[in-house]
Design an enzyme around this catalytic site. Structure first.
Site, PDB file in Angstrom:
ATOM      1  CG  HIS C 133     -84.390 -18.794 -28.291  1.00  0.00           C
ATOM      2  ND1 HIS C 133     -83.312 -19.550 -28.680  1.00  0.00           N
ATOM      3  CD2 HIS C 133     -84.199 -17.571 -28.859  1.00  0.00           C
ATOM      4  CE1 HIS C 133     -82.509 -18.811 -29.433  1.00  0.00           C
ATOM      5  NE2 HIS C 133     -83.024 -17.605 -29.558  1.00  0.00           N
ATOM      6  CG  ASP C 210     -84.206 -19.105 -22.012  1.00  0.00           C
ATOM      7  OD1 ASP C 210     -83.498 -18.117 -21.724  1.00  0.00           O
ATOM      8  OD2 ASP C 210     -84.542 -19.388 -23.173  1.00  0.00           O
ATOM      9  CD  GLN C 213     -84.872 -11.575 -24.899  1.00  0.00           C
ATOM     10  OE1 GLN C 213     -84.963 -10.386 -24.622  1.00  0.00           O
ATOM     11  NE2 GLN C 213     -84.099 -12.023 -25.877  1.00  0.00           N
ATOM     12  CE  LYS C 236     -80.221 -13.138 -25.904  1.00  0.00           C
ATOM     13  NZ  LYS C 236     -80.724 -12.904 -27.271  1.00  0.00           N
ATOM     14  CB  CYS C 374     -84.326 -18.404 -32.492  1.00  0.00           C
ATOM     15  SG  CYS C 374     -82.856 -18.034 -33.440  1.00  0.00           S
TER      16      CYS C 374
HETATM   17  C1  LIG Z   1     -85.477 -16.471 -24.664  1.00  0.00           C
HETATM   18  C2  LIG Z   1     -84.119 -16.761 -25.207  1.00  0.00           C
HETATM   19  N1  LIG Z   1     -83.520 -17.924 -24.907  1.00  0.00           N
HETATM   20  C3  LIG Z   1     -82.294 -18.230 -25.359  1.00  0.00           C
HETATM   21  C4  LIG Z   1     -81.589 -17.375 -26.160  1.00  0.00           C
HETATM   22  C5  LIG Z   1     -80.228 -17.777 -26.636  1.00  0.00           C
HETATM   23  O1  LIG Z   1     -79.246 -16.963 -26.082  1.00  0.00           O
HETATM   24  P1  LIG Z   1     -77.760 -17.001 -26.630  1.00  0.00           P
HETATM   25  O2  LIG Z   1     -77.879 -16.861 -28.121  1.00  0.00           O
HETATM   26  O3  LIG Z   1     -77.082 -15.836 -26.003  1.00  0.00           O
HETATM   27  O4  LIG Z   1     -77.156 -18.303 -26.249  1.00  0.00           O
HETATM   28  C6  LIG Z   1     -82.159 -16.147 -26.501  1.00  0.00           C
HETATM   29  C7  LIG Z   1     -81.435 -15.197 -27.350  1.00  0.00           C
HETATM   30  O5  LIG Z   1     -81.747 -14.986 -28.479  1.00  0.00           O
HETATM   31  C8  LIG Z   1     -83.451 -15.843 -26.020  1.00  0.00           C
HETATM   32  O6  LIG Z   1     -84.026 -14.682 -26.330  1.00  0.00           O
END
Ligand SMILES: Cc1ncc(COP(=O)(O)O)c(C=O)c1O
Ligand SMILES: Cc1ncc(COP(=O)(O)O)c(C=O)c1O
Lengths: 136, 416, 416, 136
Positions: C133, C210, C213, C236, C374
């Site tokens: 991401h 990270d 998900q 989430k 993203c």
């Molecule tokens: C794999 C992954 N990493 C990071 C993020 C970023 O999370 P947040 O927008 O809650 O900071 C997301 C969310 O879209 C994600 O799916």
């Protein structure tokens, strides 16, 4: 007297108080009594930092027993310290290490020993027990 | 908004009725109806704000921006509506200049770590005052240390006012930014920020204002102030925790490097090169606190319905009354007696430790803050470990003051 | 928690009943009962979580830590209770290692800008994967650029799996940190993080995961994983927006420079020298999102009552069913067919643009995400502008899948 | 026909549709029609980036009037572009600059021109008007 005998004694004393006012007046009186520590120990080395009030603690090893002296810049904290010293000072190191200080809760002062109140008391109790461990 | 009166300025606002908007004020503390005098730390929340957030979660929630489906659009509309409300609230020229942050602390850290890190060089200076909150000291210390720059501090007088002749001397060609609070949280002093800004601008130096304590009390107009950065927290102005605003002039924000990297703040990402999004998104990486944003928007609406004029007047009355009555108590000493003051009273009772006074007041159901109020250097300036601080919001009343005064008298008897 | 069953693992969980915990799922979209298939972007919230936050504001709110009065203690207790719940949830060795951040994006930025900035030097490398991401790319790019370090990228195969032989080659003595997602938000791939961590540790390299998900779907045990940093977002996993967790090993966190400067994170402040507080406070400057923290604690309780085993099984059934049914549609191509997959289905419909498919589904009351999610470099890898992504949470059911399949067929007819 | 006359004509046409399906089928048909732009203009210089779909726009100045051609990679976006081009292309530059595109709302496509939908259309409309200003 053992740690628990003293604790029970204190609980009994506090049972006489009708309300928080009397109880706090008693604690404040305890806090006002003569210094509980030799002034030379009121230094950085013996300081336990709290955000709200400061506590100084000194432990001496007499044979198998631990003698505590302590002080605080806040008088209510100091009053509670007086009770803690009364319970733990002069006790065998091992008993100090293993003590369960139930009297605090029973006499309704639990909130003063909340880790978030930041008056130094929680750290002080921990420190006292650590001295117990170290000197046992 | 249910109970706030519709009359904006001239007519009388019914503050007794407004008090009923705040559910927490109905609770007890230690068996007594609570007297909440710690709004400078965090204000209570009216039902209007709580309902807005609840409604958001129950009817509108989806991740914002870029969603093609209706629900996501509605969530985004609610989110961006709040930005518009905030823009109007502080009269920012553009919504793009209103960046959502966690609170004042993040607002200052953002500027220190982007503007500061970019513009400060060895030997440069950052100018603050003796009465800053740690949040307006430590971020600057950190970047100064990294860059070999220096923190300069404007001293204050015994009343707790900045000594402006010293400010004049400390504002030099080496100064790269001035960062001062609008109102001191520990003393209540309202700082002469107009003068500060004018003098700094005369030398081409930008000014950041920490507005954490001002926004809940005063009307702030960033254009009229011509301030470069202004930041504040939602939780001190009837809004939720976890959300705040950084206003910055577009020209400065555009020239700054980005802050956090992540979603939202980019235009295109390749592993070789990433280009950044435009304002305000450039500084809003990741999923924002959408419900918090909705909440701060509702708080803005709520406060505007009451109107700043009425708030200022009501709080000023409480301040005057409390000051007069507290001063009658033997041995009580007020810390901070600036001519321009907001509704904060810091005091010491004889030689009693603030912790002792606070503990007894607590038993009486009175919530005050004790300690250094995150202003250790200020306490050091006065040579005291801390103070007892009572702070008043518009939902407080004279009865609260009476109970405080009674309580302090009781504490004086017990500790004396 | 009202409706989640008490049976933790073996007995059957009544997911129809659980669905009723989510008020938003009762609304309509474009005149049709909503079919919410965008939980990977942000999940919906159960009443249990909303009530916990409302209760907090109405009964417990005050600024946390250091307050001597009862209310502040109660607020602090609620706040720290959540930290304990989170600690247990991920089986962290200590609460001190659980730091509250805004979300995954802030968690990664925190590590990149403290650990990264401290440990990276010119020529060093940071190792990520093609399927990260933006939040796990851009923060590393920023610090690499500042330090003259390089971002290295593990390629993936056609199914959307990391090529581990390439990982082995890219993991060298120059690698200073590995940062990989646990589950890909765009493809659903569950990455072999155990293997990644073991291999990196064999070379003494720390690993950041990270978990944005993964946390909503899998049981995560940070001790069993022996992971160095693990971060995720509350929004989430049925929690509120604006709050997330960064878990880090105490040893690493202690050695890191602080992140934001401000209140809470200091021990003592003087203008000459500031000393920092211990963990976790060192990384939590300023007033935290107290209600958000209470909310994420409630979300943890809620999810634990249902139990991960039941969630995994239910979602797996939905994934299998959706995959099978969607594949029957002429011209539909699934993007990401890893052997280990979470309940995310990304697809393309013939030559239709994802935007077109998403728009028609929206009109049918079906919320899916379209676009690059993203993950622009990942889309570039597959040579596509984006995908249509349906993601399932435990509150979805087979009927939702049926409606999706029907909708996609309708879209195929209209666009074909 | 003036801009508003064309808008009214479109509104009338759309009034015939019974539901969103028919409307979208019509838009999709518009989108499927021949390319609306000379391929050579489908380059970076003419690209309006949207997060969801891309839009290319070219404006030519014929005397006092502006001729627009445009395209998109998404067919629904392209269909809406066809409507926008029909309304604004060949109109006097000044009229383009001052146009009020009420038909979008009236035919129920407002959401596609939401600034947050990020399909490039909002930017495209803005860009069209800017050409109007520039060429007036
Ligand atoms: C794999 C992954 N990493 C990071 C993020 C970023 O999370 P947040 O927008 O809650 O900071 C997301 C969310 O879209 C994600 O799916
Ligand atoms: C003057 C001042 N500045 C900054 C802050 C920090 O605000 P926050 O904790 O909301 O980030 C406060 C709040 O205590 C304050 O009073």
């Amino acid at each position: 007297m053992t740690i628990n005998e003293i604790q029970d004694e204190i609980i009994e004393e506090f049972a006489f108080f009708d309300d928080w006012m009397e109880k706090y007046e008693y604690i404040i009186d305890l806090g006002k009594s003569l210094p509980l520590i030799d002034p030379k120990y009121k230094d950085e080395a013996h300081l336990i930092k709290g955000c709200q009030s400061q506590v100084w603690l000194h432990a001496a090893n007499e044979g198998k027993q631990v003698d505590f002296t302590a002080d605080s810049d806040a008088i209510i904290t100091k009053g509670i310290i007086a009770l803690l010293v009364r319970v733990l000072s002069g006790q065998p190191a091992e008993a100090v290490a293993q003590s369960d200080l139930y009297f605090i809760d029973k006499i309704g002062l639990k909130e003063h020993l909340s880790p978030t109140r930041s008056n130094g008391l929680v750290s002080m109790v921990k420190q006292m027990k650590m001295y117990g461990v170290a000197m046992a | 908004m249910a109970t706030a009166t519709k009359n904006k300025s001239t007519k009388k606002v019914d503050f007794d009725k407004i008090r009923k908007d705040f559910p927490l004020l109905k609770r007890e503390m230690n068996g007594k109806p609570i007297v909440f005098l710690d709004s400078a730390a965090s204000s209570q929340k009216p039902n209007y704000v709580l309902r807005a957030m609840d409604h958001y979660y129950k009817k509108l929630h989806a991740n914002v921006h870029r969603g093609v489906y209706q629900l996501s659009q509605e969530a985004t509309d609610a989110f961006e509506k709040s930005r518009r409300l905030v823009k109007e609230f502080i009269n920012a020229p553009s919504e793009k200049e209103c960046i959502f942050v966690r609170g004042t602390t993040e607002g200052i850290n953002l500027v220190a770590s982007t503007y500061g890190r970019k513009n400060l060089e060895a030997g440069d200076e950052v100018l603050i005052s003796t009465m800053e909150h740690h949040s307006n000291i430590v971020p600057w210390q950190m970047v100064c240390e990294e860059k070999g720059a220096h923190l300069k501090v404007v001293p204050i007088n015994e009343d707790g006012e900045m000594i402006m002749s010293e400010f004049d001397k400390l504002l030099t060609d080496k100064t790269k930014i001035v960062s001062i609070n609008h109102i001191s949280n520990a003393l209540g002093t309202i700082n002469p920020i107009r003068e500060v800004i004018a003098k700094a601008h005369a030398k081409g130096i930008p000014v950041m204002i920490d507005g954490a304590q001002a926004i809940p009390h005063l009307k702030v107009d960033v254009q009229e102030l011509d301030v470069d950065f202004y930041t504040f927290s939602g939780h001190k102005m009837c809004g939720p925790t976890g959300i705040g605003i950084l206003y910055g002039k577009a020209e400065l924000l555009n020239a700054m490097p980005p802050y956090h990297g992540g979603g939202e703040m980019i235009e295109t990402v390749t592993f070789e090169k990433t280009t950044y999004n435009t304002l305000p998104h450039k500084f809003e990486a990741g999923t924002p606190d959408i419900a918090g944003v909705v909440g701060i928007g509702a708080a803005v609406e709520y406060m505007q319905k009451i109107g700043h004029e009425a708030i200022v007047q009501h709080e000023h009355e409480l301040l005057e009354y409390a000051t007069t009555e507290l001063k009658k108590i033997d041995g009580l000493r007020i810390v901070g007696e600036a001519k321009e003051k907001a509704s904060v009273v810091s005091f010491l009772l004889g030689n009693s430790h603030p912790y002792d006074v606070g503990t007894i007041l607590d038993k009486l159901g009175i919530a005050v803050r004790t300690g250094h109020h995150c202003t250790q250097p200020l306490m050091a300036r006065f040579g005291i470990p801390g103070t007892v601080r009572a702070s008043f919001a518009f939902y407080n009343n004279k009865e609260d003051v009476d109970k405080l005064v009674e309580g302090v008298k009781r504490a004086a008897r017990m500790l004396g």
